[in-house]
Design a protein around this motif. Structure first.
Motif, PDB file in Angstrom:
ATOM      1  N   UNK A 173       0.636  -1.010   0.033  1.00  0.00           N
ATOM      2  CA  UNK A 173      -0.172  -0.080   0.106  1.00  0.00           C
ATOM      3  C   UNK A 173       0.869   1.335   0.029  1.00  0.00           C
ATOM      4  N   UNK A 174       0.634   2.026  -0.938  1.00  0.00           N
ATOM      5  CA  UNK A 174       1.349   3.218  -1.301  1.00  0.00           C
ATOM      6  C   UNK A 174       0.528   4.619  -0.612  1.00  0.00           C
ATOM      7  N   UNK A 175       0.935   5.169   0.382  1.00  0.00           N
ATOM      8  CA  UNK A 175       0.339   6.227   0.937  1.00  0.00           C
ATOM      9  C   UNK A 175       0.814   7.584   1.296  1.00  0.00           C
ATOM     10  N   UNK A 176       2.120   8.062   0.880  1.00  0.00           N
ATOM     11  CA  UNK A 176       2.759   9.258   0.958  1.00  0.00           C
ATOM     12  C   UNK A 176       1.838  10.393   0.777  1.00  0.00           C
ATOM     13  N   UNK A 177       1.808  11.408   1.512  1.00  0.00           N
ATOM     14  CA  UNK A 177       0.907  12.304   1.660  1.00  0.00           C
ATOM     15  C   UNK A 177       0.792  13.161   0.308  1.00  0.00           C
ATOM     16  N   UNK A 178       2.079  13.434  -0.472  1.00  0.00           N
ATOM     17  CA  UNK A 178       2.077  14.157  -1.622  1.00  0.00           C
ATOM     18  C   UNK A 178       2.346  13.167  -2.982  1.00  0.00           C
TER      19      UNK A 178
END
Length: 224
Positions: A83-88
């Motif tokens: 799962x990829x969830x970096x803010x920007x």
């Protein structure tokens, strides 16, 4: 008791991205699309998009793959791997993407642009073009996952037809690992694992007809 979600939680988008691999002419390739809309219009990217309400993640992954690339064959293997969830990671706002790894059937799978994509094209998996968003990171982690799956889940067999030669199987390993392997040691190790059984057939060609193998009956396909 029902607990209401805070407003900021309702502003997070849920998406899927699909890293679809296949073997073409002895090379590991990945399926990419050229985006037709902003952001990153005309950039290469992995097939993917937002999950619909009430839709399971694997269903969303298949829908996006089939819609954007016109692939109508079921993958030999499909799994969530990170799962990829970096803010920007997405300029449109907070978007969390559940990445899926797919193995498509042996041979050159025909693809075409669909939905809002401009093109769908197979590219060498180890030397892709510049990719939109954080899709280089997604592809890199998918390759690492694929390499691990070769060793403990026999995923290499999903790249091949039902019967195959040992050199064809070795070619899959070498394409995924991106390095050459010693033929004698490879053959000895694979046969000792009990993952293969002779099919009783041989393939004619130059020189001695090659023994054909298939997946042993007691060996399951790679687990999700």
């Amino acid at each position: 008791m029902t607990v209401a979600l805070p407003p900021e939680a309702l502003q997070v988008g849920l998406a899927v991205d699909v890293v679809a691999f296949a073997m073409h002419a002895g090379e590991l390739q990945v399926l990419l699309i050229e985006r037709g809309t902003l952001p990153h219009a005309r950039d290469w990217a992995l097939p993917g998009g937002f999950v619909h309400p009430g839709e399971e993640l694997d269903q969303a992954a298949l829908r996006e793959l089939q819609t954007e690339t016109a692939v109508h064959l079921e993958p030999r293997h499909l799994e969530q791997f990170y799962t990829f969830g970096a803010v920007n990671r997405d300029p449109r706002g907070r978007v969390v993407s559940v990445a899926h790894l797919a193995v498509l059937p042996h041979g050159t799978v025909e693809v075409a642009a669909g939905g809002d994509t401009l093109r769908a094209v197979w590219h060498p998996a180890h030397t892709p073009p510049p990719l939109a968003f954080d899709h280089h990171a997604i592809l890199h982690r998918a390759l690492l996952r694929l390499q691990i799956r070769l060793e403990y889940a026999n995923l290499a067999l999903d790249f091949l037809p039902d019967t195959f030669t040992l050199p064809e199987l070795q070619a899959v390993y070498e394409a995924v690992l991106n390095r050459t392997m010693d033929k004698r040691n490879f053959r000895k190790r694979l046969l000792a694992q009990g993952m293969l059984s002779p099919s009783g057939e041989r393939r004619s060609g130059v020189g001695r007809p090659a023994q054909l193998y298939r997946r042993a009956k007691n060996i399951k396909t790679a687990a999700l």
